[in-house]
Motif scaffolding. Sequence first.
Motif, short mmCIF file in Angstrom:
data_model
loop_
_atom_site.label_atom_id
_atom_site.label_comp_id
_atom_site.label_asym_id
_atom_site.label_seq_id
_atom_site.Cartn_x
_atom_site.Cartn_y
_atom_site.Cartn_z
N GLU A 180 46.15 50.46 49.13
CA GLU A 180 45.81 48.93 50.00
C GLU A 180 44.91 48.22 49.93
OE1 GLU A 180 43.11 50.48 53.58
OE2 GLU A 180 44.82 51.93 54.21
N ARG A 181 44.17 48.51 48.90
CA ARG A 181 43.44 47.27 48.17
C ARG A 181 45.04 47.08 46.93
NH1 ARG A 181 38.72 46.48 48.61
NH2 ARG A 181 38.68 45.70 46.03
N LEU A 182 46.11 47.63 46.71
CA LEU A 182 46.54 47.04 45.37
C LEU A 182 47.27 46.51 46.23
CD1 LEU A 182 47.20 49.92 43.27
CD2 LEU A 182 45.29 48.36 42.89
N LEU A 183 48.41 47.22 47.35
CA LEU A 183 49.07 46.16 47.92
C LEU A 183 49.04 44.37 48.45
CD1 LEU A 183 52.29 45.84 49.36
CD2 LEU A 183 51.11 47.16 51.08
N ASP A 184 47.36 45.00 48.98
CA ASP A 184 46.53 43.22 49.10
C ASP A 184 46.33 42.39 48.56
OD1 ASP A 184 44.88 41.92 51.35
OD2 ASP A 184 43.51 42.28 49.54
N ALA A 185 45.96 42.86 47.28
CA ALA A 185 45.74 41.68 46.26
C ALA A 185 47.40 41.70 45.51
CB ALA A 185 45.23 42.53 44.74
N THR A 186 48.39 42.41 45.63
CA THR A 186 49.59 41.32 45.15
C THR A 186 50.20 40.66 46.33
OG1 THR A 186 50.36 43.96 44.17
CG2 THR A 186 51.87 42.71 44.98
N ASN A 187 49.79 40.80 47.20
CA ASN A 187 50.68 39.84 49.05
C ASN A 187 49.40 38.59 48.98
OD1 ASN A 187 52.58 41.47 48.79
ND2 ASN A 187 51.63 42.92 50.73
N SER A 188 48.35 38.92 48.92
CA SER A 188 47.51 37.85 49.25
C SER A 188 46.85 36.74 48.37
CB SER A 188 46.25 38.13 49.99
OG SER A 188 45.19 39.66 48.85
N THR A 189 47.61 36.81 46.61
CA THR A 189 46.79 36.30 45.74
C THR A 189 48.24 36.28 44.53
OG1 THR A 189 47.15 38.64 43.84
CG2 THR A 189 44.48 37.62 45.16
N MET A 323 50.62 47.86 26.06
CA MET A 323 50.27 45.80 27.33
C MET A 323 50.77 46.51 28.18
SD MET A 323 52.76 43.23 26.47
CE MET A 323 51.79 43.02 24.63
N SER A 324 49.91 46.01 29.28
CA SER A 324 50.06 46.27 31.36
C SER A 324 49.86 45.08 31.58
CB SER A 324 49.13 47.23 31.43
OG SER A 324 47.09 46.49 30.84
N THR A 325 49.89 44.59 32.63
CA THR A 325 49.68 43.64 33.77
C THR A 325 48.85 44.42 34.56
OG1 THR A 325 51.84 43.69 35.13
CG2 THR A 325 52.03 42.62 32.88
N PRO A 326 47.04 44.59 34.42
CA PRO A 326 46.36 45.01 35.38
C PRO A 326 46.30 43.99 36.97
CG PRO A 326 45.33 43.85 33.69
CD PRO A 326 46.31 43.73 33.01
N ILE A 327 46.09 44.60 37.79
CA ILE A 327 45.79 43.85 39.32
C ILE A 327 44.68 43.69 39.56
CG2 ILE A 327 46.80 44.70 41.35
CD1 ILE A 327 48.82 46.07 40.58
N ILE A 328 44.59 42.06 40.21
CA ILE A 328 43.17 42.35 40.34
C ILE A 328 42.72 42.21 41.49
CG2 ILE A 328 41.48 39.58 41.66
CD1 ILE A 328 44.37 38.18 40.65
N ASN A 329 40.95 42.81 41.80
CA ASN A 329 40.15 43.36 42.94
C ASN A 329 39.68 42.89 43.07
OD1 ASN A 329 38.71 45.40 43.45
ND2 ASN A 329 37.51 45.89 41.80
N PRO A 330 40.57 42.49 44.70
CA PRO A 330 39.62 41.58 45.59
C PRO A 330 38.34 42.03 45.88
CG PRO A 330 42.57 42.67 45.94
CD PRO A 330 41.98 43.07 45.37
N PRO A 331 37.41 41.06 46.65
CA PRO A 331 37.90 39.37 46.31
C PRO A 331 37.81 39.15 45.08
CG PRO A 331 35.85 40.05 47.10
CD PRO A 331 35.98 40.88 46.48
N GLN A 332 37.72 39.91 43.54
CA GLN A 332 37.69 39.01 42.50
C GLN A 332 38.74 37.75 42.45
OE1 GLN A 332 36.89 42.09 39.97
NE2 GLN A 332 35.18 43.05 40.86
N SER A 333 38.94 37.44 41.38
CA SER A 333 39.46 36.43 41.08
C SER A 333 40.48 36.81 39.34
CB SER A 333 39.01 35.17 40.71
OG SER A 333 38.13 34.50 39.66
N ALA A 334 39.80 37.46 38.63
CA ALA A 334 40.39 37.83 37.22
C ALA A 334 39.82 39.53 37.65
CB ALA A 334 39.37 36.83 36.48
N ILE A 335 41.00 40.18 36.47
CA ILE A 335 40.94 41.36 35.65
C ILE A 335 40.82 41.39 34.27
CG2 ILE A 335 42.51 41.88 36.63
CD1 ILE A 335 41.62 44.91 36.64
N LEU A 336 40.03 41.49 33.32
CA LEU A 336 40.83 41.88 31.93
C LEU A 336 41.27 43.14 31.98
CD1 LEU A 336 40.63 40.85 29.37
CD2 LEU A 336 37.98 41.42 28.38
N GLY A 337 42.22 43.81 31.03
CA GLY A 337 42.71 44.86 30.46
C GLY A 337 42.55 44.54 28.69
N MET A 338 41.52 45.57 28.87
CA MET A 338 42.05 46.23 27.16
C MET A 338 43.27 47.28 27.25
SD MET A 338 39.68 44.02 27.17
CE MET A 338 38.81 44.08 25.50
#
Length: 395
Positions: A180-189, A323-338
């Motif tokens: 739910e959270r991943l889908l919400d992050a994709t649809n709402s940011t 390499m990857s494109t991490p998904i934001i963890n709402p309500p945060q505004s950014a995420i860093l992928g190592m």
Amino acid sequence: MTIEIKVPVLPESVADASIATWHKQPGDHVERDEVLVDIETDKVVLEVPAPDSGVLQEILEQEGATVLGEQVIGQFVVGAAAAPKADAPAASTPAPETAPAASGTDKSDVVTPSGRRAAGETGVDANGVSGSGRDGRVHGSDVKAAATSGGSTAASEPLVNLGRSEKRVPMTRLRKRIAERLLDATNSTAMLTTFNEVNMKPIMDLRKTYRDVFEEKHGIRLGFMGFYVKAVCEALKRFPAVNASLDGDDICYHNYFDVSIAVSTPRGLVTPVLRDCNLMTVAEIEKGIRELAIKGRDGKLTVDEMTGGNFTITNGGVFGSLMSTPIINPPQSAILGMHKIQDRPMAVDGKVEILPMMYLALSYDHRIIDGKESVSFLVTIKEMLEDPTRLLLEV
């Protein structure tokens, strides 16, 4: 004396829960504080211990059932003796008619919901696992033990289950919540990802030099995460928008630095929070992350440890991700992928050198963070990691 076994009081943000695993069955003797049942919410697993020594008399809600806070799920008799086992008669006594079904090749009727979930997570065929529960019921712990020992039918007879078969395993509450959270992050940011790369040789040399003395003094290994978190905190100080979140039409800037650390657990990926990271030393950060990882593995994380956080770090490199494109963890505004540290040929002062390089990926909400800020934020982290002295001097 009979005591009701109840679901613990659930946190305000949790509406209901489900029965994950009954560790004891009716008639089993239980010692005081021994875990009777695990209650799973969409955030944490709550353990319900025995209130005293005695016997579990009755189970009112089976595994997989949805329950509410303080709902009665079982009956417990204090001080009672364990009931005789059904298989107590001598070997010459005829077995019950139901025994062949439990010991035959198809044991789907005795595999509990937790057993089916564990089978889906581990890939073990639950039908080939010997159950420790009453009447041979196969619990999740049985399946996980078989996966560890390699003692399942699937492992010892790989040809038995070949063919066009399917298996349906219910999603756990945590997995549903993650989805739910991943889908919400994709649809709402307005999510966008920018990349960079960092030469890890300076930090690797630093670790090699001080690894033994660091472990001797602090009692923990000197890893990479301590450096990552320190670099992130310094970058967050310089770019407040990355440490902010949207609240309706307002941007909320945080003057504290709580970093969520992505941790892989048997139940799924969780992001417990390491609070006030800017005030912590590298050793304190390493200890804090280790404690959170152990709690996550054992299902001991609390709701408080799972909530909050202004920024997330996820390290897919431990699993080999390049390499990857991490998904934001709402309500945060950014995420860093190592990512994975890998030797690559690099041009240095007109010469080719083999250096341990790592890709960085910053996914950010473009509604709050502009492209210039995101790129500059990532460059700052790169500079901090390539010259660790700057972390100490904060320059």
